[in-house]
Design a protein around this motif. Structure first.
Motif, PDB file in Angstrom:
ATOM      1  N   GLY A  85    -111.994  37.651 -67.041  1.00 36.97           N
ATOM      2  CA  GLY A  85    -110.793  38.765 -67.131  1.00 36.97           C
ATOM      3  C   GLY A  85    -110.401  38.943 -65.763  1.00 36.97           C
ATOM      4  N   GLN A  89    -107.299  44.692 -64.646  1.00 31.59           N
ATOM      5  CA  GLN A  89    -107.380  45.686 -63.619  1.00 31.59           C
ATOM      6  C   GLN A  89    -108.609  46.028 -63.112  1.00 31.59           C
ATOM      7  OE1 GLN A  89    -106.751  49.692 -64.132  1.00 31.59           O
ATOM      8  NE2 GLN A  89    -107.742  49.826 -66.166  1.00 31.59           N
ATOM      9  N   SER A 120    -103.047  34.324 -68.521  1.00 33.77           N
ATOM     10  CA  SER A 120    -103.264  35.007 -67.280  1.00 33.77           C
ATOM     11  C   SER A 120    -103.282  34.307 -66.146  1.00 33.77           C
ATOM     12  CB  SER A 120    -104.514  35.940 -67.463  1.00 33.77           C
ATOM     13  OG  SER A 120    -105.712  35.035 -67.395  1.00 33.77           O
ATOM     14  N   ILE A 161    -116.168  40.305 -67.627  1.00 35.38           N
ATOM     15  CA  ILE A 161    -115.151  41.714 -67.976  1.00 35.38           C
ATOM     16  C   ILE A 161    -113.998  41.628 -69.011  1.00 35.38           C
ATOM     17  CG2 ILE A 161    -113.652  43.164 -66.478  1.00 35.38           C
ATOM     18  CD1 ILE A 161    -115.390  42.225 -63.958  1.00 35.38           C
ATOM     19  N   ALA A 163    -111.914  41.036 -72.132  1.00 32.56           N
ATOM     20  CA  ALA A 163    -111.865  41.513 -73.471  1.00 32.56           C
ATOM     21  C   ALA A 163    -110.851  42.022 -73.905  1.00 32.56           C
ATOM     22  CB  ALA A 163    -113.345  42.371 -73.730  1.00 32.56           C
ATOM     23  N   LYS A 164    -110.505  41.766 -75.204  1.00 28.95           N
ATOM     24  CA  LYS A 164    -109.367  42.471 -75.918  1.00 28.95           C
ATOM     25  C   LYS A 164    -109.646  43.895 -76.045  1.00 28.95           C
ATOM     26  CE  LYS A 164    -106.351  41.573 -79.785  1.00 28.95           C
ATOM     27  NZ  LYS A 164    -105.047  41.716 -79.249  1.00 28.95           N
ATOM     28  N   VAL A 203    -119.501  43.450 -69.284  1.00 32.05           N
ATOM     29  CA  VAL A 203    -118.687  44.580 -69.236  1.00 32.05           C
ATOM     30  C   VAL A 203    -117.751  44.738 -70.204  1.00 32.05           C
ATOM     31  CG1 VAL A 203    -116.914  45.998 -67.479  1.00 32.05           C
ATOM     32  CG2 VAL A 203    -118.875  44.342 -66.546  1.00 32.05           C
ATOM     33  N   GLY A 204    -117.090  43.841 -70.784  1.00 25.71           N
ATOM     34  CA  GLY A 204    -115.978  43.830 -71.827  1.00 25.71           C
ATOM     35  C   GLY A 204    -116.633  44.617 -73.021  1.00 25.71           C
ATOM     36  N   CYS A 207    -119.701  46.661 -75.187  1.00 28.63           N
ATOM     37  CA  CYS A 207    -120.327  45.583 -74.413  1.00 28.63           C
ATOM     38  C   CYS A 207    -121.799  45.483 -74.551  1.00 28.63           C
ATOM     39  CB  CYS A 207    -120.333  46.177 -72.619  1.00 28.63           C
ATOM     40  SG  CYS A 207    -120.878  47.791 -72.631  1.00 28.63           S
ATOM     41  N   LEU A 229    -123.085  46.813 -68.970  1.00 29.72           N
ATOM     42  CA  LEU A 229    -122.969  47.934 -68.016  1.00 29.72           C
ATOM     43  C   LEU A 229    -122.763  49.274 -68.749  1.00 29.72           C
ATOM     44  CD1 LEU A 229    -121.721  48.205 -64.875  1.00 29.72           C
ATOM     45  CD2 LEU A 229    -119.750  48.786 -66.052  1.00 29.72           C
ATOM     46  N   LEU A 232    -121.323  52.877 -65.163  1.00 34.26           N
ATOM     47  CA  LEU A 232    -120.426  54.005 -65.000  1.00 34.26           C
ATOM     48  C   LEU A 232    -120.596  55.276 -65.589  1.00 34.26           C
ATOM     49  CD1 LEU A 232    -117.335  54.423 -64.250  1.00 34.26           C
ATOM     50  CD2 LEU A 232    -116.639  53.365 -66.370  1.00 34.26           C
ATOM     51  N   SER A 312    -110.251  53.483 -66.856  1.00 30.26           N
ATOM     52  CA  SER A 312    -111.075  53.414 -65.568  1.00 30.26           C
ATOM     53  C   SER A 312    -111.191  52.130 -64.955  1.00 30.26           C
ATOM     54  CB  SER A 312    -112.384  54.223 -65.652  1.00 30.26           C
ATOM     55  OG  SER A 312    -112.328  55.258 -66.456  1.00 30.26           O
ATOM     56  N   THR A 316    -115.042  51.874 -62.561  1.00 25.97           N
ATOM     57  CA  THR A 316    -115.635  50.625 -63.238  1.00 25.97           C
ATOM     58  C   THR A 316    -116.143  49.582 -62.229  1.00 25.97           C
ATOM     59  OG1 THR A 316    -114.688  51.239 -65.445  1.00 25.97           O
ATOM     60  CG2 THR A 316    -115.709  49.202 -65.305  1.00 25.97           C
TER      61      THR A 316
HETATM   62  N1  LIG Z   1    -118.679  48.919 -69.818  1.00 26.67           N
HETATM   63  C1  LIG Z   1    -118.086  49.772 -69.361  1.00 26.67           C
HETATM   64  O1  LIG Z   1    -118.427  50.668 -68.634  1.00 26.67           O
HETATM   65  C2  LIG Z   1    -116.486  49.672 -69.259  1.00 26.67           C
HETATM   66  C3  LIG Z   1    -115.854  48.683 -69.803  1.00 26.67           C
HETATM   67  N2  LIG Z   1    -114.578  48.285 -69.812  1.00 26.67           N
HETATM   68  C4  LIG Z   1    -114.046  47.267 -70.517  1.00 26.67           C
HETATM   69  O2  LIG Z   1    -113.792  46.354 -69.672  1.00 26.67           O
HETATM   70  C5  LIG Z   1    -112.833  45.379 -70.309  1.00 26.67           C
HETATM   71  C6  LIG Z   1    -111.805  45.045 -69.346  1.00 26.67           C
HETATM   72  O3  LIG Z   1    -110.923  46.237 -68.755  1.00 26.67           O
HETATM   73  P1  LIG Z   1    -109.856  45.862 -67.915  1.00 26.67           P
HETATM   74  O4  LIG Z   1    -109.710  45.301 -66.740  1.00 26.67           O
HETATM   75  O5  LIG Z   1    -109.427  47.583 -67.860  1.00 26.67           O
HETATM   76  O6  LIG Z   1    -108.886  45.575 -68.885  1.00 26.67           O
HETATM   77  P2  LIG Z   1    -107.584  44.759 -68.803  1.00 26.67           P
HETATM   78  O7  LIG Z   1    -106.897  45.000 -69.835  1.00 26.67           O
HETATM   79  O8  LIG Z   1    -106.619  45.033 -67.369  1.00 26.67           O
HETATM   80  O9  LIG Z   1    -107.730  43.046 -68.658  1.00 26.67           O
HETATM   81  C7  LIG Z   1    -108.471  42.679 -69.399  1.00 26.67           C
HETATM   82  C8  LIG Z   1    -108.520  41.249 -69.483  1.00 26.67           C
HETATM   83  O10 LIG Z   1    -109.144  40.783 -70.439  1.00 26.67           O
HETATM   84  C9  LIG Z   1    -108.750  39.542 -70.857  1.00 26.67           C
HETATM   85  N3  LIG Z   1    -108.569  39.242 -72.405  1.00 26.67           N
HETATM   86  C10 LIG Z   1    -109.555  38.568 -73.032  1.00 26.67           C
HETATM   87  N4  LIG Z   1    -109.259  38.320 -74.311  1.00 26.67           N
HETATM   88  C11 LIG Z   1    -108.238  39.002 -74.509  1.00 26.67           C
HETATM   89  C12 LIG Z   1    -107.353  39.231 -75.656  1.00 26.67           C
HETATM   90  N5  LIG Z   1    -107.397  38.523 -76.683  1.00 26.67           N
HETATM   91  N6  LIG Z   1    -106.201  39.922 -75.511  1.00 26.67           N
HETATM   92  C13 LIG Z   1    -105.777  40.366 -74.133  1.00 26.67           C
HETATM   93  N7  LIG Z   1    -106.448  40.328 -73.272  1.00 26.67           N
HETATM   94  C14 LIG Z   1    -107.769  39.678 -73.088  1.00 26.67           C
HETATM   95  C15 LIG Z   1    -107.467  39.522 -70.351  1.00 26.67           C
HETATM   96  O11 LIG Z   1    -107.619  38.277 -69.631  1.00 26.67           O
HETATM   97  P3  LIG Z   1    -107.314  36.794 -69.815  1.00 26.67           P
HETATM   98  O12 LIG Z   1    -105.975  36.492 -70.352  1.00 26.67           O
HETATM   99  O13 LIG Z   1    -107.551  36.122 -68.525  1.00 26.67           O
HETATM  100  O14 LIG Z   1    -108.337  36.544 -70.763  1.00 26.67           O
HETATM  101  C16 LIG Z   1    -107.187  40.527 -69.460  1.00 26.67           C
HETATM  102  O15 LIG Z   1    -106.822  40.036 -68.120  1.00 26.67           O
HETATM  103  C17 LIG Z   1    -112.325  46.135 -71.598  1.00 26.67           C
HETATM  104  O16 LIG Z   1    -113.046  45.536 -72.693  1.00 26.67           O
HETATM  105  C18 LIG Z   1    -112.785  47.517 -71.261  1.00 26.67           C
HETATM  106  O17 LIG Z   1    -112.854  48.167 -72.409  1.00 26.67           O
HETATM  107  C19 LIG Z   1    -113.917  49.234 -69.191  1.00 26.67           C
HETATM  108  C20 LIG Z   1    -114.353  50.211 -68.431  1.00 26.67           C
HETATM  109  C21 LIG Z   1    -115.606  50.548 -68.401  1.00 26.67           C
END
Ligand SMILES: NC(=O)C1=CN([C@@H]2O[C@H](COP(=O)(O)OP(=O)(O)OC[C@H]3O[C@@H](n4cnc5c(N)ncnc54)[C@H](OP(=O)(O)O)[C@@H]3O)[C@@H](O)[C@H]2O)C=CC1
Ligand SMILES: O=C([O-])CC(=O)C(=O)O
Length: 421
Positions: A85, A89, A120, A161, A163-164, A203-204, A207, A229, A232, A312, A316
């Motif tokens: 990921g 963000q 990406s 990190i 995840a969809k 993280v994703g 999680c 994780l 946070l 966040s 995060t």
């Molecule tokens: N555990 C915790 O404390 C926390 C967990 N999170 C989780 O972290 C994860 C990432 O958050 P964040 O960076 O803000 O998210 P973003 O949406 O900014 O980025 C997520 C990345 O996940 C990838 N991805 C993988 N599979 C898919 C899919 N099927 N569809 C779309 N994107 C996909 C994409 O990258 P690529 O295309 O390269 O695969 C994308 O760049 C989320 O699951 C969020 O819920 C967030 C905050 C706190």
């Protein structure tokens, strides 16, 4: 320095008389421009390595050995950190913290191994350009690709990190399945190619269950090397306690978060301390703990989204850095840190076979111990049980991804991530 191929690019930065000079081999320029055609260069591949699989991997090498030697630095082996990921963000904050030395320290050179997708990979190239332009002396190499088998090779750390996010109309069971498949594939890839002592931080979301899936798909790696994780949540709880008590947050310690990284999480005020005193003695207001503090921490993600319009990211990333540092630095005496870990053999009677957040300590060698002896009163116990039951239901929904048979997904009442409302 790796030889330039049509699909790889190496750079060398030499330092003469204190001035950095980029030595760009002629072969590097054209291939780099060619690499902008993603369908050709970053063609999707399966989860097994193929003879030409290296062609899908982009590699930038920054050889600062001359500079390091002239500065009298020892030639420490770089830490290989894989990040999935990487275009998201959270990563957009974390990668810069990693490259600058804020996570592994100012004397730890680093190699970043960035996992993206066809969706990406251009964005990841953009991020890598920003990393280059930030002139981080510790950054030795950036690899990017879309195949975890290539990207995770020899990784010492894997920060998973990507995840969809749940989209409109999507049930939680669907989210568990879609993301579970990603983490199953990544677990298998880690099992195959990562360092045998790789530390995996999931993280994703969701999680906890994603960490379980990754671990179950990596049978050759130690289960203890997997965590998810909840730091946070711990940081959010610590801040709320500090504000309420009117003290700096570094006076707040022993903040455990129990259970799932969801709205059933249990930020523990019963065992928390403010200075040397139990938090519940400093803040003599049980109703506040139960009706204000607990839901506020558990739904903080949704509050951020409501105000900020996105989930966040920076906090995060900061909490991932805290999580890693807690494993590579000794825990201060009397304190703990929280992360979701395998429940097998835990001292709190939580069912085996889950990933559940608990208070931990580390001697700083990357390993951890669960802190025994936290007081679990009736209120805490019933909240902890509810979170455990939620995790059992999540596990039943992903049984097909962890080699179990016979379970059926029974999530009827929708459970929520901290960022959902
Ligand atoms: N555990 C915790 O404390 C926390 C967990 N999170 C989780 O972290 C994860 C990432 O958050 P964040 O960076 O803000 O998210 P973003 O949406 O900014 O980025 C997520 C990345 O996940 C990838 N991805 C993988 N599979 C898919 C899919 N099927 N569809 C779309 N994107 C996909 C994409 O990258 P690529 O295309 O390269 O695969 C994308 O760049 C989320 O699951 C969020 O819920 C967030 C905050 C706190
Ligand atoms: O729910 C989300 O995606 C965001 C999240 O985990 C949090 O803010 O704790």
């Amino acid at each position: 320095m790796a030889p330039a191929t049509p699909f790889s690019c190496s750079k060398q930065i030499a330092v003469a008389g204190g001035h950095a000079r980029l030595v760009r081999p002629p072969a590097c320029v054209l291939p780099r421009l060619r690499q902008r055609r993603p369908t050709r260069i970053f063609a999707a591949s399966g989860n097994t390595a193929t003879a030409d699989s290296k062609a899908n991997l982009r590699n930038l090498t920054y050889d600062l050995s001359e500079a390091s030697a002239s500065n009298g630095e020892s030639q420490t082996k770089p830490i290989k950190v894989a990040v999935s990921g990487a275009a998201g963000q959270i990563s957009n904050h974390l990668l810069f913290m990693l490259a600058s030395g804020q996570v592994f320290g100012p004397n730890a050179p680093i190699i970043l191994q960035l996992l993206g997708s066809e969706r990406s990979i251009n964005a990841i190239e953009g991020v890598s350009m920003e990393l280059e332009d930030s002139l981080y002396p510790l950054l030795r190499e950036i690899k990017m690709g879309i195949d975890p088998i290539e990207v995770f090779e020899d990784a010492d750390w894997a920060l998973l990190i990507g995840a969809k996010p749940r989209s409109k109309g999507m049930e939680r069971a669907d989210l568990l399945d879609v993301n579970g498949r990603v983490f199953a594939e990544q677990g298998r890839a880690l099992n195959e190619v990562a360092s045998r002592d790789v530390k995996v931080v999931v993280v994703g979301n969701p999680c906890n269950t994603n960490a379980l899936i990754a671990m179950e798909n990596a049978p050759d790696l130690p289960p203890k090397n997997f965590s998810a994780l909840t730091r946070l949540d711990q940081n959010r709880a610590r801040f709320q306690l500090a504000v309420k008590a009117g003290v700096p947050f570094d006076k707040v310690s022993r903040v455990a978060v129990w259970g799932n990284h969801s709205t059933t999480q249990v930020p523990d005020w019963v065992n928390a301390r403010i200075g040397d005193t139990p938090a519940s003695k400093v803040i003599d207001d049980e109703a506040w703990f139960k009706e204000d503090f607990t839901p506020k921490v558990a739904t903080r993600g949704a509050s951020v989204i409501q105000k900020w319009g996105r989930s966040s990211g920076a906090s995060t990333a900061g909490s991932i850095a805290d999580h890693v540092r807690s494993l590579i630095q000794p825990t201060p005496e009397g304190d703990c840190f929280s992360m979701a870990i395998s429940t097998d053999g835990n001292p709190y009677g939580i069912a085996d076979g889950l990933f559940y957040s608990m208070p931990c300590t580390s001697t700083g060698n990357g390993d951890y111990d669960i802190v025994p002896g936290f007081e679990v009163d009736e209120w805490l116990s019933s909240k902890m049980k509810a979170s455990e039951e939620e995790l059992i239901r999540e596990k039943e929904c992903v049984a097909h991804l962890i080699g179990l048979e016979g379970a059926a997904c029974a999530i009827t009442e929708d459970t929520m991530l901290p960022g959902e409302n």
